[in-house]
Design a protein around this motif. Structure first.
Motif, PDB file in Angstrom:
ATOM      1  N   LEU A 189      38.719 -43.514  16.673  1.00 41.01           N
ATOM      2  CA  LEU A 189      40.064 -42.968  16.818  1.00 41.01           C
ATOM      3  C   LEU A 189      40.374 -42.067  15.638  1.00 41.01           C
ATOM      4  O   LEU A 189      39.997 -42.369  14.500  1.00 41.01           O
ATOM      5  CB  LEU A 189      41.107 -44.085  16.863  1.00 41.01           C
ATOM      6  N   THR A 190      41.069 -40.976  15.917  1.00 43.74           N
ATOM      7  CA  THR A 190      41.545 -40.102  14.859  1.00 43.74           C
ATOM      8  C   THR A 190      42.934 -40.558  14.461  1.00 43.74           C
ATOM      9  O   THR A 190      43.816 -40.700  15.308  1.00 43.74           O
ATOM     10  CB  THR A 190      41.575 -38.637  15.344  1.00 43.74           C
ATOM     11  N   VAL A 191      43.108 -40.821  13.167  1.00 42.65           N
ATOM     12  CA  VAL A 191      44.378 -41.303  12.623  1.00 42.65           C
ATOM     13  C   VAL A 191      44.708 -40.480  11.376  1.00 42.65           C
ATOM     14  O   VAL A 191      43.901 -39.688  10.912  1.00 42.65           O
ATOM     15  CB  VAL A 191      44.316 -42.806  12.267  1.00 42.65           C
ATOM     16  N   ILE A 192      45.885 -40.708  10.832  1.00 41.47           N
ATOM     17  CA  ILE A 192      46.274 -40.079   9.574  1.00 41.47           C
ATOM     18  C   ILE A 192      45.755 -40.953   8.430  1.00 41.47           C
ATOM     19  O   ILE A 192      46.003 -42.162   8.396  1.00 41.47           O
ATOM     20  CB  ILE A 192      47.806 -39.920   9.492  1.00 41.47           C
ATOM     21  N   ALA A 193      45.047 -40.344   7.497  1.00 47.01           N
ATOM     22  CA  ALA A 193      44.481 -41.081   6.362  1.00 47.01           C
ATOM     23  C   ALA A 193      45.601 -41.731   5.555  1.00 47.01           C
ATOM     24  O   ALA A 193      46.634 -41.118   5.305  1.00 47.01           O
ATOM     25  CB  ALA A 193      43.660 -40.150   5.478  1.00 47.01           C
ATOM     26  N   PRO A 194      45.392 -42.990   5.150  1.00 43.51           N
ATOM     27  CA  PRO A 194      46.422 -43.711   4.387  1.00 43.51           C
ATOM     28  C   PRO A 194      46.583 -43.163   2.968  1.00 43.51           C
ATOM     29  O   PRO A 194      45.787 -42.337   2.516  1.00 43.51           O
ATOM     30  CB  PRO A 194      45.875 -45.145   4.367  1.00 43.51           C
ATOM     31  N   ALA A 195      47.618 -43.665   2.277  1.00 43.24           N
ATOM     32  CA  ALA A 195      47.841 -43.299   0.874  1.00 43.24           C
ATOM     33  C   ALA A 195      46.551 -43.526   0.089  1.00 43.24           C
ATOM     34  O   ALA A 195      45.875 -44.527   0.284  1.00 43.24           O
ATOM     35  CB  ALA A 195      48.972 -44.137   0.288  1.00 43.24           C
ATOM     36  N   GLY A 196      46.216 -42.599  -0.754  1.00 44.40           N
ATOM     37  CA  GLY A 196      44.973 -42.706  -1.518  1.00 44.40           C
ATOM     38  C   GLY A 196      43.802 -42.043  -0.819  1.00 44.40           C
ATOM     39  O   GLY A 196      42.742 -41.891  -1.394  1.00 44.40           O
ATOM     40  N   GLY A 197      43.980 -41.672   0.466  1.00 39.89           N
ATOM     41  CA  GLY A 197      42.914 -41.017   1.217  1.00 39.89           C
ATOM     42  C   GLY A 197      41.813 -41.985   1.624  1.00 39.89           C
ATOM     43  O   GLY A 197      41.964 -43.200   1.498  1.00 39.89           O
ATOM     44  N   THR A 198      40.718 -41.436   2.112  1.00 41.30           N
ATOM     45  CA  THR A 198      39.594 -42.254   2.575  1.00 41.30           C
ATOM     46  C   THR A 198      38.291 -41.790   1.938  1.00 41.30           C
ATOM     47  O   THR A 198      38.163 -40.636   1.547  1.00 41.30           O
ATOM     48  CB  THR A 198      39.434 -42.184   4.103  1.00 41.30           C
ATOM     49  N   ASN A 199      37.347 -42.710   1.861  1.00 39.30           N
ATOM     50  CA  ASN A 199      35.973 -42.410   1.467  1.00 39.30           C
ATOM     51  C   ASN A 199      35.075 -42.757   2.639  1.00 39.30           C
ATOM     52  O   ASN A 199      35.200 -43.849   3.216  1.00 39.30           O
ATOM     53  CB  ASN A 199      35.553 -43.234   0.247  1.00 39.30           C
ATOM     54  N   SER A 200      34.197 -41.863   2.982  1.00 41.25           N
ATOM     55  CA  SER A 200      33.281 -42.079   4.091  1.00 41.25           C
ATOM     56  C   SER A 200      32.536 -43.392   3.923  1.00 41.25           C
ATOM     57  O   SER A 200      32.029 -43.704   2.839  1.00 41.25           O
ATOM     58  CB  SER A 200      32.280 -40.926   4.163  1.00 41.25           C
ATOM     59  N   GLY A 201      32.501 -44.187   4.994  1.00 43.74           N
ATOM     60  CA  GLY A 201      31.754 -45.442   4.982  1.00 43.74           C
ATOM     61  C   GLY A 201      32.535 -46.650   4.505  1.00 43.74           C
ATOM     62  O   GLY A 201      32.006 -47.752   4.497  1.00 43.74           O
ATOM     63  N   GLU A 202      33.799 -46.460   4.105  1.00 49.03           N
ATOM     64  CA  GLU A 202      34.603 -47.584   3.638  1.00 49.03           C
ATOM     65  C   GLU A 202      35.608 -48.010   4.714  1.00 49.03           C
ATOM     66  O   GLU A 202      36.009 -47.219   5.561  1.00 49.03           O
ATOM     67  CB  GLU A 202      35.323 -47.236   2.339  1.00 49.03           C
ATOM     68  N   LEU A 203      36.026 -49.265   4.619  1.00 47.16           N
ATOM     69  CA  LEU A 203      36.922 -49.876   5.598  1.00 47.16           C
ATOM     70  C   LEU A 203      38.381 -49.592   5.256  1.00 47.16           C
ATOM     71  O   LEU A 203      38.774 -49.708   4.101  1.00 47.16           O
ATOM     72  CB  LEU A 203      36.684 -51.391   5.629  1.00 47.16           C
TER      73      LEU A 203
END
Length: 116
Positions: free
Chosen positions: A11-25
């Protein structure tokens, strides 16, 4: 079939505060998934909601196959100990030794409060 929208494993969602790193939950609302890409907070990111992933766990725990796995939504580390404030995210699919940095977890795709 006119009502089909998508398979739903990603699913495409809006990245949470702090953003995301590929491969992390990450947890976005009630959705739990592994980020496919590294994105800034507020950007669109694809989360993979199911499958088995090697994810960061509490090092000083041993996991058995079939253990329920919970996420600390602040540290995003996983544990097999149910406690208030944690959310159920999946099940262990392999033995994880104490100590070890990661464990194999089959994701449920949705979060549920831990039953304590």
């Amino acid at each position: 079939m006119k009502t089909f929208i998508q398979h739903g494993d990603c699913l495409t969602v809006i990245a949470p505060a702090g953003g995301t790193n590929s491969g992390e939950l990450y947890k976005v609302g009630g959705i739990i998934g592994v980020a496919a890409t590294t994105e800034a907070a507020g950007a669109q990111v694809v989360l993979k909601l199911d499958g088995v992933f090697g994810l960061t766990k509490v090092s000083a725990q041993a996991w058995a196959v079939g253990d329920l796995i919970y996420m600390n939504t602040t540290s995003r580390s996983l544990t097999n100990v149910s406690a208030t404030g944690l959310v159920l995210v999946g099940v262990a699919t392999e033995v994880a030794a104490n100590p070890s940095a990661t464990g194999a977890c089959r994701l449920n795709g949705v979060s549920a409060p831990a039953a304590v």
